[in-house]
Design a protein around this motif. Structure first.
Motif, PDB file in Angstrom:
ATOM      1  N   PHE A 189     -12.849  41.364  34.449  1.00 58.65           N
ATOM      2  CA  PHE A 189     -14.228  41.006  34.735  1.00 58.65           C
ATOM      3  C   PHE A 189     -14.379  39.488  34.802  1.00 58.65           C
ATOM      4  O   PHE A 189     -13.847  38.767  33.947  1.00 58.65           O
ATOM      5  CB  PHE A 189     -15.153  41.519  33.625  1.00 58.65           C
ATOM      6  N   SER A 190     -15.089  38.996  35.814  1.00 54.63           N
ATOM      7  CA  SER A 190     -15.422  37.581  35.912  1.00 54.63           C
ATOM      8  C   SER A 190     -14.145  36.732  35.878  1.00 54.63           C
ATOM      9  O   SER A 190     -13.307  36.845  36.757  1.00 54.63           O
ATOM     10  CB  SER A 190     -16.398  37.210  34.794  1.00 54.63           C
ATOM     11  N   ALA A 191     -13.970  35.893  34.852  1.00 53.45           N
ATOM     12  CA  ALA A 191     -12.725  35.136  34.740  1.00 53.45           C
ATOM     13  C   ALA A 191     -11.528  36.073  34.654  1.00 53.45           C
ATOM     14  O   ALA A 191     -10.454  35.787  35.185  1.00 53.45           O
ATOM     15  CB  ALA A 191     -12.776  34.224  33.524  1.00 53.45           C
ATOM     16  N   GLY A 192     -11.710  37.217  33.990  1.00 52.98           N
ATOM     17  CA  GLY A 192     -10.653  38.222  33.943  1.00 52.98           C
ATOM     18  C   GLY A 192     -10.359  38.789  35.318  1.00 52.98           C
ATOM     19  O   GLY A 192      -9.232  39.197  35.606  1.00 52.98           O
ATOM     20  N   GLY A 193     -11.381  38.811  36.194  1.00 53.79           N
ATOM     21  CA  GLY A 193     -11.167  39.227  37.572  1.00 53.79           C
ATOM     22  C   GLY A 193     -10.292  38.248  38.327  1.00 53.79           C
ATOM     23  O   GLY A 193      -9.545  38.630  39.242  1.00 53.79           O
ATOM     24  N   ASP A 232     -21.240  34.081  39.570  1.00 54.30           N
ATOM     25  CA  ASP A 232     -20.092  33.883  40.442  1.00 54.30           C
ATOM     26  C   ASP A 232     -20.478  33.951  41.913  1.00 54.30           C
ATOM     27  O   ASP A 232     -19.860  33.319  42.746  1.00 54.30           O
ATOM     28  CB  ASP A 232     -19.018  34.927  40.142  1.00 54.30           C
ATOM     29  N   GLY A 233     -21.457  34.741  42.246  1.00 54.33           N
ATOM     30  CA  GLY A 233     -21.897  34.825  43.631  1.00 54.33           C
ATOM     31  C   GLY A 233     -21.117  35.853  44.420  1.00 54.33           C
ATOM     32  O   GLY A 233     -19.902  36.018  44.244  1.00 54.33           O
ATOM     33  N   VAL A 234     -21.823  36.544  45.302  1.00 55.39           N
ATOM     34  CA  VAL A 234     -21.206  37.638  46.043  1.00 55.39           C
ATOM     35  C   VAL A 234     -20.093  37.142  46.969  1.00 55.39           C
ATOM     36  O   VAL A 234     -19.195  37.909  47.335  1.00 55.39           O
ATOM     37  CB  VAL A 234     -22.299  38.396  46.838  1.00 55.39           C
ATOM     38  N   HIS A 235     -20.124  35.868  47.324  1.00 56.17           N
ATOM     39  CA  HIS A 235     -19.083  35.342  48.206  1.00 56.17           C
ATOM     40  C   HIS A 235     -17.701  35.409  47.567  1.00 56.17           C
ATOM     41  O   HIS A 235     -16.692  35.437  48.279  1.00 56.17           O
ATOM     42  CB  HIS A 235     -19.396  33.902  48.617  1.00 56.17           C
ATOM     43  N   GLN A 236     -17.625  35.453  46.247  1.00 56.77           N
ATOM     44  CA  GLN A 236     -16.325  35.581  45.592  1.00 56.77           C
ATOM     45  C   GLN A 236     -15.643  36.873  46.023  1.00 56.77           C
ATOM     46  O   GLN A 236     -14.466  36.879  46.403  1.00 56.77           O
ATOM     47  CB  GLN A 236     -16.498  35.561  44.069  1.00 56.77           C
ATOM     48  N   ALA A 237     -16.384  37.965  45.964  1.00 59.42           N
ATOM     49  CA  ALA A 237     -15.842  39.252  46.362  1.00 59.42           C
ATOM     50  C   ALA A 237     -15.564  39.297  47.856  1.00 59.42           C
ATOM     51  O   ALA A 237     -14.527  39.804  48.299  1.00 59.42           O
ATOM     52  CB  ALA A 237     -16.810  40.368  45.969  1.00 59.42           C
ATOM     53  N   ILE A 242     -13.703  43.160  38.922  1.00 58.31           N
ATOM     54  CA  ILE A 242     -15.119  43.445  38.716  1.00 58.31           C
ATOM     55  C   ILE A 242     -15.866  42.121  38.553  1.00 58.31           C
ATOM     56  O   ILE A 242     -15.555  41.334  37.666  1.00 58.31           O
ATOM     57  CB  ILE A 242     -15.335  44.347  37.486  1.00 58.31           C
ATOM     58  N   TYR A 243     -16.849  41.885  39.401  1.00 57.60           N
ATOM     59  CA  TYR A 243     -17.555  40.602  39.557  1.00 57.60           C
ATOM     60  C   TYR A 243     -16.627  39.406  39.275  1.00 57.60           C
ATOM     61  O   TYR A 243     -16.850  38.602  38.386  1.00 57.60           O
ATOM     62  CB  TYR A 243     -18.854  40.522  38.750  1.00 57.60           C
ATOM     63  N   PRO A 244     -15.552  39.282  40.094  1.00 57.41           N
ATOM     64  CA  PRO A 244     -14.561  38.229  39.853  1.00 57.41           C
ATOM     65  C   PRO A 244     -15.087  36.836  40.189  1.00 57.41           C
ATOM     66  O   PRO A 244     -15.993  36.674  41.012  1.00 57.41           O
ATOM     67  CB  PRO A 244     -13.423  38.613  40.804  1.00 57.41           C
ATOM     68  N   GLY A 245     -14.498  35.839  39.558  1.00 55.66           N
ATOM     69  CA  GLY A 245     -14.852  34.446  39.825  1.00 55.66           C
ATOM     70  C   GLY A 245     -13.645  33.638  40.256  1.00 55.66           C
ATOM     71  O   GLY A 245     -12.519  34.134  40.274  1.00 55.66           O
TER      72      GLY A 245
END
Length: 316
Positions: free
Chosen positions: A180-184, A254-259, A218-221
């Motif tokens: 998740f996030s940083a974990g992504g 993080d913003g959808v652009h990350q995904a 999941i919601y990666p950054g």
């Protein structure tokens, strides 16, 4: 990228008297396993002793969140299915901006879900805070580098799981990652940098592959630059494992652009990829129930895991 403004705003506000601090321990019957036989490589000083903070005034999904900080002795904790075992395993990287680890929201609660589905779950307590990331500044989108030492811990965890696959009743060809996030971001790193060894071998386990067989971000950054191009430190190729991506359109952290950027890179490389974007959900919701449709994402992930042959599909 102002990563984890919401989460860190909640979890790093730990100077209040209401915050309860302790050393995190897994639930009864589970033991933390050191990732390294001695000191971890590239060991860096941390601001203070390791501790876990729970602020009763900061709630996500109606529940508190426990944040681990100042990790210098990384570990992993194995959660095995109580009933049917599919042979699949998932190595979980909690998020927290490489500053803390949301160990329950994005760690142990994931294992509650996965083990109920017959999947072995391994929560990694990787080193934080982790250079070169500094949540106090806006420097991270520029000249990003692999998240050593966090990546060292992630690669080591994957190799350890493979080396103990028989002991833990795991299929060594069905070991994936979820973060998740940083974990992504760690999910993306382990998925693309597995051919690059970021530490010297320390034992027989390091002969094993560090490549995940599948990945869930999941919601990666950290994946996109300010100009919405792919982070050059994530070299996506056709050998990148099948990937599941989830993010909310209203994720203002993080913003959808990350995904989107990661998805496009994966598709360009012909990597089997499935992405789900939802209008609402924000950031750092984990698996906790909300009124938003995105809260049902675990069922989508289960279906996807079945389609790529990692777990049985319904009726099997």
């Amino acid at each position: 990228m102002k990563l984890c403004v919401v989460v860190l705003g909640l979890l790093l506000a730990c100077g209040a008297a209401s915050v309860q601090a302790s050393v995190w321990q897994p639930s009864a019957g589970h033991t933390q396993i050191p990732l390294w036989p001695g000191k971890a490589p590239n060991l860096q000083a941390v601001p203070g002793p390791e501790r876990a903070d729970t602020n009763p005034t900061s709630l996500i999904g109606g529940k508190t969140v426990t944040a681990i900080r100042n990790v210098s002795q990384p570990t992993m904790t194995v959660y095995s299915p109580a009933g049917r075992n599919t042979g699949a395993a998932v190595v979980v990287f909690p998020g927290g901006g490489f500053e803390i680890l949301a160990i329950d929201l994005e760690g142990t609660e994931v294992c509650d879900w996965l083990t109920a589905k017959g999947v072995t779950c391994i929560v990694v307590k990787y080193r934080v805070p982790g250079a070169p990331y500094d949540w106090h500044c806006d420097c991270r989108p520029r000249n990003l580098k692999p998240s050593v030492p966090s990546l060292q811990d992630a690669q080591r965890a994957l190799r350890l799981v493979r080396s103990r696959a028989r002991q833990w009743h795991v299929d060594p060809h069905k070991i994936g990652v979820l973060g998740f996030s940083a974990g992504g971001f760690l999910v993306a790193e382990t998925s693309t940098l597995y051919k690059h060894r970021f530490y010297e071998p320390v034992d027989e386990a390091d002969k094993e592959s560090a490549r995940p067989d599948f990945a869930l971000a999941i919601y990666p950054g950290h994946l996109a630059t300010d100009s919405n191009t792919m982070n050059g430190d994530i070299p996506v190729t056709g050998d990148t494992p099948p990937t599941f991506i989830l993010q909310a359109e209203d994720d203002h952290v993080d913003g959808v652009h990350q995904a989107q950027v990661y998805y496009e890179a994966l598709k360009k490389a012909d990597v089997p990829t499935e992405m789900h974007l939802y209008a609402h959900g924000g950031h750092a919701f984990g698996l906790r129930p909300t009124s938003n449709p995105i809260t049902h994402w675990p069922s989508l992930a289960e279906t996807w895991l079945g389609t790529i042959g990692m777990i049985p599909t319904d009726g099997e």
